[in-house]
Motif scaffolding. Sequence first.
Motif, PDB file in Angstrom:
ATOM      1  N   ARG A   1       0.854  -1.174   0.000  1.00  0.00           N
ATOM      2  CA  ARG A   1       0.000   0.000   0.000  1.00  0.00           C
ATOM      3  C   ARG A   1       0.895   1.230   0.000  1.00  0.00           C
ATOM      4  N   VAL A   2       0.844   1.999  -1.075  1.00  0.00           N
ATOM      5  CA  VAL A   2       1.764   3.115  -1.244  1.00  0.00           C
ATOM      6  C   VAL A   2       1.092   4.472  -1.044  1.00  0.00           C
ATOM      7  N   TYR A   3      -0.232   4.468  -0.916  1.00  0.00           N
ATOM      8  CA  TYR A   3      -0.923   5.742  -0.712  1.00  0.00           C
ATOM      9  C   TYR A   3      -2.220   5.485   0.041  1.00  0.00           C
ATOM     10  N   SER A   4      -2.488   6.310   1.040  1.00  0.00           N
ATOM     11  CA  SER A   4      -3.765   6.270   1.744  1.00  0.00           C
ATOM     12  C   SER A   4      -4.041   7.649   2.310  1.00  0.00           C
ATOM     13  N   ARG A   5      -5.167   8.208   1.915  1.00  0.00           N
ATOM     14  CA  ARG A   5      -5.517   9.542   2.415  1.00  0.00           C
ATOM     15  C   ARG A   5      -7.021   9.685   2.587  1.00  0.00           C
ATOM     16  N   ALA A   6      -7.422  10.207   3.718  1.00  0.00           N
ATOM     17  CA  ALA A   6      -8.793  10.639   3.954  1.00  0.00           C
ATOM     18  C   ALA A   6      -8.795  12.156   3.902  1.00  0.00           C
ATOM     19  N   ALA A   7      -9.745  12.749   3.179  1.00  0.00           N
ATOM     20  CA  ALA A   7      -9.766  14.204   3.022  1.00  0.00           C
ATOM     21  C   ALA A   7     -11.202  14.691   2.963  1.00  0.00           C
TER      22      ALA A   7
END
Length: 390
Positions: free
Chosen positions: A39-45
């Motif tokens: 997993r190279v990216y994880s973002r909550a926005a």
Amino acid sequence: MSSLKTKDLHAFVNEVIDRTLTEKRIVGTVVQIARRGERVYSRAAGLADREQRRPMEEDALFRYASVTKPIVSTAALVLISQGKLQLSDSVTKWLPNFRPVLSKGEPASITVQQLMTHTAGLTYRFFQEEHGTYALAGVSDGMDQTGISLEDNLKRIASAPLLYEPGTMWRYSIATDVLGAVIEKAVGMPLNEAVHRLVTKPLGMHNTAFVAVDESRLTAAYADSPGEPRRLRDDDTVPFVEGTAGFRLSPNRANDTSAYPSGGAGMVGSAGDFLKLLETLRLGGAPILPEALVKEMTTNQIGDLHMPYWPGRGFGLGFTLLKDPVAANTPESAGTWRMGGTYGHSWFVDPTEELSVVAFTNTALEGMSGKFTTDICEAVYAGIQRTASK
């Protein structure tokens, strides 16, 4: 995460998310990306609930809508791997009373494979005109609150004529709801229990079920509207293509334990859970499926049948498959799998790039078919190509 390897990917994807939120095209989002098994990216926005000023969190729960379909299709394939179900089975073997006929009353035979490939002659109410045959029959698309059972809905679906002879055309449809009923009969338990036992439990998808596992983490639901998205009411309508009835949505269905389990649209879960499923399938299916069945699932099953709204794509056993990137106007590699969900979701898996992307929002239909989906896709490929060129 390896920050050096993913620096450009982060920058490109962050820019799209930030711009889309600033332009008020979505209220909130969770985007997760896996590359080469990591997993190279994880973002909550943005916001999970704008009115309560509740920020989006990475473990937020979303109304999956059609993101449900790959999960239920996978459950059917697990049964096939166990010898309890066959793609060639007639639906009437499992559902003797499900016998819709053609428009002039001619009998028709539907197979499990035709359900899974959306070549069964069925449709969705939201695709039809305002007072189409499904509306007149009282068919639920699985996203509203009707107070009916799955068996009741099957009777209503079967009472309406088929659009075409099964196997001769492709039309996205309520077929996965019928597949869910087949699964119930094949395994001898309700669909929610069957999917839990066959898919979500063995994969550790603890946030995913046919009702929200934690109401406090459930996102509010919004719809496109001038200025900024509007909050969806219960028993709301979201327009689709001109001339169609559009979507009937009841956000509170996600908390209703009495609502029938819709195999095509009824599940609730997190972005991370769904990424687990995608990566399991991309890596060959263990521990729930043999690799041969995953290969069949991810191979075009419909030949050159025309797919409205999906140029350059074919269809496997549960989702679209990219045949021609030029016709589809996409940077994805040929063979990429892709689908979305009415409440505002898109996802894709590019086996060539060893890439899985989940982009969930709480805004219909921008997050499913709006500019956000193409912008995220282009940003991901721009990021990985920039990294590869260094």
